[in-house]
Design a protein around this motif. Structure first.
Motif, PDB file in Angstrom:
ATOM      1  N   ALA A  82      40.118  -1.492  68.258  1.00  0.00           N
ATOM      2  CA  ALA A  82      40.267  -3.199  68.735  1.00  0.00           C
ATOM      3  C   ALA A  82      41.512  -3.921  68.814  1.00  0.00           C
ATOM      4  O   ALA A  82      42.434  -2.523  68.326  1.00  0.00           O
ATOM      5  N   PRO A  83      41.578  -4.463  69.489  1.00  0.00           N
ATOM      6  CA  PRO A  83      43.191  -5.298  70.171  1.00  0.00           C
ATOM      7  C   PRO A  83      43.559  -5.636  68.360  1.00  0.00           C
ATOM      8  O   PRO A  83      42.177  -5.954  67.914  1.00  0.00           O
ATOM      9  N   LEU A  84      44.781  -5.435  68.266  1.00  0.00           N
ATOM     10  CA  LEU A  84      45.499  -5.733  67.069  1.00  0.00           C
ATOM     11  C   LEU A  84      45.877  -7.935  67.193  1.00  0.00           C
ATOM     12  O   LEU A  84      46.305  -8.115  68.315  1.00  0.00           O
ATOM     13  N   VAL A  85      44.360  -8.264  66.275  1.00  0.00           N
ATOM     14  CA  VAL A  85      45.314 -10.063  66.599  1.00  0.00           C
ATOM     15  C   VAL A  85      46.195 -10.008  66.854  1.00  0.00           C
ATOM     16  O   VAL A  85      47.259  -9.617  65.004  1.00  0.00           O
ATOM     17  N   GLY A  86      47.296 -10.843  67.316  1.00  0.00           N
ATOM     18  CA  GLY A  86      48.370 -11.563  67.362  1.00  0.00           C
ATOM     19  C   GLY A  86      49.504 -11.011  67.435  1.00  0.00           C
ATOM     20  O   GLY A  86      50.678 -11.349  66.913  1.00  0.00           O
ATOM     21  N   GLU A  87      49.175  -9.224  68.330  1.00  0.00           N
ATOM     22  CA  GLU A  87      50.222  -9.236  68.816  1.00  0.00           C
ATOM     23  C   GLU A  87      50.595  -8.668  70.657  1.00  0.00           C
ATOM     24  O   GLU A  87      48.609  -9.432  70.377  1.00  0.00           O
TER      25      GLU A  87
END
Length: 171
Positions: A82-87
């Motif tokens: 999944a997309p890396l939250v906060g990046e």
């Protein structure tokens, strides 16, 4: 997306995308494997994960995928991306790679991680991050064989305060 695996248990294993009906079974696998490796609250690990019982919903979001591994019709492992939250938008995270002992040593973790990395690249990610703990030596060795390199510190907002091993791979 369903695929067979070439190993001694090939006829008994199926890798497929998670469904809502899989939520309880994969959450149980993750809890069982965590306990097996001592990654429990009584050993000082933070175990609260608000998404654990709702992985289908979590990975039904854009640019996310989670695969479960069935052995003889029972969920025995899984992993996702999944997309890396906060990046940045080009950075994803390899997440929740857990396998019961019955699946280990069959090349399934490598296959699933490779499938997740291919999916990530197809989704436009350029880099993949992961976090784990030093006690999971076999997992770390696998990630290194897949081209992940150790980095100095955590990225993003994963909430995994107990994961002291951080790694990154260019896709």
């Amino acid at each position: 997306m369903t695929s067979a695996v070439s190993s001694p248990i090939q006829q008994q294993v199926q890798v497929r995308l998670i469904t809502a009906a899989d939520n309880a079974a994969i959450a149980q696998v993750i809890r069982q494997v965590s306990a097996e490796f001592g990654l429990t609250a009584d050993k000082g690990y933070t175990v609260a994960d608000p998404n654990l019982d709702h992985l289908y919903e979590t990975y039904s979001q854009p640019r996310c995928a989670y695969w479960v591994v069935e052995l003889n019709g029972e969920i025995a492992g899984g992993g996702g991306v999944a997309p890396l939250v906060g990046e940045a938008e080009d950075l994803c995270e390899l997440q929740k790679m857990y396998f019961l002992p019955s699946l280990r040593g069959q090349g399934l973790a490598r296959r699933l991680a490779s499938q997740a990395l291919s999916f990530a690249k197809e989704q436009g990610f350029a880099r993949c991050y992961l976090e784990t703990t030093a006690s999971l030596t076999q997992a770390i060795a696998l990630y290194q064989r897949l081209g992940f390199e150790h980095i100095a510190g955590a990225l993003g907002s994963t909430g995994h305060v107990d994961c002291e091993v951080t790694m990154l791979k260019t896709l």
